[in-house]
Design an enzyme around this catalytic site. Structure first.
Site, PDB file in Angstrom:
ATOM      1  N   ILE A 140     -13.604   1.319  -3.006  1.00  0.00           N
ATOM      2  CA  ILE A 140     -14.480   0.709  -4.004  1.00  0.00           C
ATOM      3  C   ILE A 140     -13.932  -0.704  -4.168  1.00  0.00           C
ATOM      4  O   ILE A 140     -12.854  -0.892  -4.725  1.00  0.00           O
ATOM      5  CB  ILE A 140     -14.494   1.489  -5.330  1.00  0.00           C
ATOM      6  CG1 ILE A 140     -15.080   2.882  -5.112  1.00  0.00           C
ATOM      7  CG2 ILE A 140     -15.278   0.719  -6.382  1.00  0.00           C
ATOM      8  CD1 ILE A 140     -15.075   3.762  -6.346  1.00  0.00           C
ATOM      9  N   PRO A 141     -14.635  -1.709  -3.642  1.00  0.00           N
ATOM     10  CA  PRO A 141     -14.051  -3.037  -3.414  1.00  0.00           C
ATOM     11  C   PRO A 141     -13.899  -3.929  -4.649  1.00  0.00           C
ATOM     12  O   PRO A 141     -14.520  -4.988  -4.757  1.00  0.00           O
ATOM     13  CB  PRO A 141     -15.015  -3.654  -2.400  1.00  0.00           C
ATOM     14  CG  PRO A 141     -16.337  -3.030  -2.732  1.00  0.00           C
ATOM     15  CD  PRO A 141     -16.011  -1.617  -3.144  1.00  0.00           C
ATOM     16  N   CYS A 142     -13.018  -3.530  -5.559  1.00  0.00           N
ATOM     17  CA  CYS A 142     -12.770  -4.347  -6.746  1.00  0.00           C
ATOM     18  C   CYS A 142     -12.074  -5.664  -6.391  1.00  0.00           C
ATOM     19  O   CYS A 142     -12.120  -6.606  -7.182  1.00  0.00           O
ATOM     20  CB  CYS A 142     -11.960  -3.570  -7.776  1.00  0.00           C
ATOM     21  SG  CYS A 142     -10.392  -2.943  -7.173  1.00  0.00           S
ATOM     22  N   HIS A 143     -11.480  -5.739  -5.200  1.00  0.00           N
ATOM     23  CA  HIS A 143     -10.830  -6.990  -4.787  1.00  0.00           C
ATOM     24  C   HIS A 143     -11.837  -8.120  -4.609  1.00  0.00           C
ATOM     25  O   HIS A 143     -11.463  -9.284  -4.598  1.00  0.00           O
ATOM     26  CB  HIS A 143     -10.040  -6.780  -3.476  1.00  0.00           C
ATOM     27  CG  HIS A 143     -10.864  -6.323  -2.323  1.00  0.00           C
ATOM     28  ND1 HIS A 143     -11.174  -4.993  -2.121  1.00  0.00           N
ATOM     29  CD2 HIS A 143     -11.461  -7.013  -1.322  1.00  0.00           C
ATOM     30  CE1 HIS A 143     -11.924  -4.890  -1.034  1.00  0.00           C
ATOM     31  NE2 HIS A 143     -12.110  -6.106  -0.532  1.00  0.00           N
TER      32      HIS A 143
END
Length: 173
Positions: A140-143
């Protein structure tokens, strides 16, 4: 008769930007968290509390699948993940995490943008806190969420890992 507790099976994954702890409960991935992340203990305890399971070292088919997909990601051959996931969080947090999955590979957006997309500009701090407590980093690409004026802010894996991931995706876009 005593009820046996289920276990969140965990194993380590050495990524190019830090060690991740992968965790599965039954046939779903519930953790992909930074071993030395600032939120690791909080995320693990929340996952245990909400699932009623305890953490134990072990392997599973879904962890093996996550390793294969992470390897493909870091080889530049995968842009999205196709894994069965168990999101252990409040309804609000889960909604934020699902929204994060729609951010395109190789792009970045601001925290304000994410809150606006959810129709929750009034809850910017809550949206930011949910992003910061994401239990499935990279997957889950929170970056891809950055601060105002393109500043790198907060990341459980550290700002060096965040910069690595953003630069890596832009290079492989």
């Amino acid at each position: 008769m005593a009820r046996t507790r289920s276990h969140i099976l965990t194993s380590m994954y050495a990524s190019p930007c830090g060690t991740l702890i992968l965790g599965s409960l039954e046939d779903k991935l519930c953790l992909c968290d930074w071993e030395n992340g600032k939120s690791h203990i909080h995320i693990t305890r929340r996952t245990e509390r909400l699932t009623g399971a305890t953490v134990a070292m072990g392997e599973s088919d879904v962890i093996d699948l996550a390793v294969r997909q992470l390897d493909e990601y870091f080889d530049g051959r995968r842009r999205t993940f196709d894994l069965p996931m168990l999101l252990a969080g409040s309804d609000f947090q889960c909604n934020v995490w699902r929204q994060l999955q729609t951010i395109d590979y190789g792009t970045t957006v601001s925290y304000t943008h994410e809150a606006s997309r959810m129709g929750r500009v009034d809850a910017l701090r809550a949206v930011s806190a949910a992003i910061g407590s994401n239990p499935l980093s990279i997957i889950i690409p929170c970056h891809r969420v950055i601060g105002f004026n393109n500043r790198l802010t907060g990341y459980s894996g550290g700002l060096e890992a965040k910069r690595f991931l953003i630069d890596f995706e832009k290079k492989n876009k």
